[in-house]
Scaffold this motif. Structure first.
Motif, mmCIF file in Angstrom:
data_model
loop_
_atom_site.group_PDB
_atom_site.id
_atom_site.type_symbol
_atom_site.label_atom_id
_atom_site.label_comp_id
_atom_site.label_asym_id
_atom_site.label_seq_id
_atom_site.Cartn_x
_atom_site.Cartn_y
_atom_site.Cartn_z
ATOM 1 N N UNK A 1 2.239 -1.784 10.686
ATOM 2 C CA UNK A 1 1.108 -0.889 10.458
ATOM 3 C C UNK A 1 1.003 0.088 11.623
ATOM 4 N N UNK A 2 0.834 1.374 11.280
ATOM 5 C CA UNK A 2 0.812 2.404 12.320
ATOM 6 C C UNK A 2 -0.522 3.135 12.423
ATOM 7 N N UNK A 3 -1.393 2.984 11.420
ATOM 8 C CA UNK A 3 -2.701 3.631 11.474
ATOM 9 C C UNK A 3 -3.658 2.927 10.523
ATOM 10 N N UNK A 4 -4.955 2.947 10.868
ATOM 11 C CA UNK A 4 -5.980 2.330 10.039
ATOM 12 C C UNK A 4 -7.230 3.197 10.036
ATOM 13 N N UNK A 5 -8.077 2.991 9.027
ATOM 14 C CA UNK A 5 -9.376 3.657 8.974
ATOM 15 C C UNK A 5 -10.335 2.785 8.185
ATOM 16 N N UNK A 6 -11.556 2.640 8.706
ATOM 17 C CA UNK A 6 -12.571 1.825 8.052
ATOM 18 C C UNK A 6 -13.691 2.704 7.514
ATOM 19 N N UNK A 7 -14.023 2.534 6.226
ATOM 20 C CA UNK A 7 -15.158 3.206 5.629
ATOM 21 C C UNK A 7 -16.354 2.278 5.592
ATOM 22 N N UNK A 8 -17.332 2.581 4.746
ATOM 23 C CA UNK A 8 -18.512 1.720 4.645
ATOM 24 C C UNK A 8 -18.191 0.397 3.961
ATOM 25 N N UNK A 9 -17.386 0.472 2.890
ATOM 26 C CA UNK A 9 -17.128 -0.724 2.093
ATOM 27 C C UNK A 9 -15.648 -0.983 1.843
ATOM 28 N N UNK A 10 -14.786 -0.191 2.449
ATOM 29 C CA UNK A 10 -13.355 -0.375 2.225
ATOM 30 C C UNK A 10 -12.567 0.066 3.453
ATOM 31 N N UNK A 11 -11.308 -0.317 3.473
ATOM 32 C CA UNK A 11 -10.433 0.013 4.593
ATOM 33 C C UNK A 11 -9.090 0.524 4.088
ATOM 34 N N UNK A 12 -8.419 1.282 4.957
ATOM 35 C CA UNK A 12 -7.120 1.853 4.647
ATOM 36 C C UNK A 12 -6.159 1.571 5.789
ATOM 37 N N UNK A 13 -4.893 1.448 5.458
ATOM 38 C CA UNK A 13 -3.856 1.283 6.471
ATOM 39 C C UNK A 13 -2.599 2.011 6.034
ATOM 40 N N UNK A 14 -1.837 2.485 7.025
ATOM 41 C CA UNK A 14 -0.538 3.104 6.781
ATOM 42 C C UNK A 14 0.515 2.220 7.426
ATOM 43 N N UNK A 15 1.562 1.937 6.689
ATOM 44 C CA UNK A 15 2.679 1.178 7.236
ATOM 45 C C UNK A 15 3.769 2.143 7.716
ATOM 46 N N UNK A 16 4.724 1.593 8.448
ATOM 47 C CA UNK A 16 5.741 2.417 9.090
ATOM 48 C C UNK A 16 6.556 3.258 8.103
ATOM 49 N N UNK A 17 6.615 2.827 6.856
ATOM 50 C CA UNK A 17 7.355 3.583 5.842
ATOM 51 C C UNK A 17 6.525 4.683 5.196
ATOM 52 N N UNK A 18 5.294 4.905 5.690
ATOM 53 C CA UNK A 18 4.444 5.967 5.159
ATOM 54 C C UNK A 18 3.655 5.582 3.932
ATOM 55 N N UNK A 19 3.623 4.286 3.598
ATOM 56 C CA UNK A 19 2.848 3.813 2.444
ATOM 57 C C UNK A 19 1.401 3.571 2.844
ATOM 58 N N UNK A 20 0.494 3.692 1.863
ATOM 59 C CA UNK A 20 -0.937 3.449 2.076
ATOM 60 C C UNK A 20 -1.339 2.152 1.390
ATOM 61 N N UNK A 21 -2.152 1.377 2.078
ATOM 62 C CA UNK A 21 -2.702 0.138 1.552
ATOM 63 C C UNK A 21 -4.215 0.216 1.642
ATOM 64 N N UNK A 22 -4.901 -0.349 0.652
ATOM 65 C CA UNK A 22 -6.369 -0.332 0.669
ATOM 66 C C UNK A 22 -6.914 -1.696 0.290
ATOM 67 N N UNK A 23 -8.129 -1.962 0.762
ATOM 68 C CA UNK A 23 -8.817 -3.199 0.403
ATOM 69 C C UNK A 23 -10.305 -3.038 0.649
ATOM 70 N N UNK A 24 -11.097 -3.948 0.063
ATOM 71 C CA UNK A 24 -12.553 -3.861 0.147
ATOM 72 C C UNK A 24 -13.150 -3.719 -1.237
ATOM 73 N N UNK A 25 -14.234 -2.942 -1.326
ATOM 74 C CA UNK A 25 -14.926 -2.750 -2.596
ATOM 75 C C UNK A 25 -15.044 -1.263 -2.908
ATOM 76 N N UNK A 26 -14.780 -0.899 -4.171
ATOM 77 C CA UNK A 26 -14.914 0.490 -4.598
ATOM 78 C C UNK A 26 -13.744 0.915 -5.460
ATOM 79 N N UNK A 27 -13.576 2.228 -5.548
ATOM 80 C CA UNK A 27 -12.438 2.799 -6.263
ATOM 81 C C UNK A 27 -11.357 3.045 -5.216
#
Length: 201
Positions: A1-27
């Motif tokens: 993982x090379x970058x992350x960001x936290x919102x109010x109800x969900x989170x995002x991460x970027x892996x070294x291959x440039x892919x995005x991952x998400x988790x939490x609640x919402x769309x």
């Protein structure tokens, strides 16, 4: 993982291959028609194949910046914060066409609004503007990115969007803030009023 960001109800991460991952609640960008709770990180397949270099999570929406300078958004769009010219929700990442032809180098998602910086150092904002947080001198919502003209003669190098306020650093090291002034969060001393235009601290 090379970058992350936290919102109010969900989170995002970027892996070294440039892919995005998400988790939490919402769309969360997985195409679910109903609000979902995703307790474990899940790859956002809809943007696979595009190298993502930055992400930013807002209250209930997400931004992704790809290596070609394009911005993608998904989630809730009630104030036009997705930048597609309407207030529709987006279940999957969608490219913000209003920024086509401009290479974006940084993005920041606030509660219901966003900021982007382009290669020439200009700032663009869109979404909810009820506290003046878009920096256009009014309190209107913007359903598509609009340049913040107050910075037309300056080069902005960094920005951050808060709940209902924004902060920016210019190339000479100056700090500007705008939006909701309650609680003294804009840094202008006893002046706690909302600022509809960027104001130097």
């Amino acid at each position: 993982v090379v970058a992350v960001s936290a919102g109010d109800f969900h989170s995002l991460a970027i892996t070294a291959d440039g892919a995005v991952w998400s988790w939490g609640t919402g769309k969360l960008g997985h195409g679910d028609t109903q609000t979902q709770t995703q307790p474990l990180p899940k790859k956002v397949e809809a943007i696979a194949g595009r190298r993502v270099v930055a992400v930013s999570a807002g209250e209930a929406h997400s931004l992704a910046l790809t290596a070609d300078g394009a911005v993608w958004s998904w989630g809730y769009g009630v104030c036009g914060q997705l930048g597609h010219g309407n207030q529709q929700n987006q279940l999957l990442p969608k490219k913000i066409e209003a920024l086509a032809g401009r290479r974006v180098v940084a993005v920041s998602a606030g509660c219901l609004h966003n900021l982007a910086i382009t290669t020439d150092g200009s700032v663009w904002s869109w979404g909810g503007g009820g506290f003046g947080q878009l920096g256009h001198g009014d309190q209107q919502h913007q359903w598509q990115p609009k340049e913040v003209e107050a910075f037309a003669t300056q080069r902005v190098v960094a920005t951050s969007a808060g709940t209902d306020l924004c902060i920016a650093i210019t190339s000479d090291g100056a700090i500007f803030t705008w939006g909701e002034g309650r609680h003294g969060c804009l840094g202008h001393g006893v002046d706690l009023s909302n600022q509809l235009l960027p104001k130097k601290v």
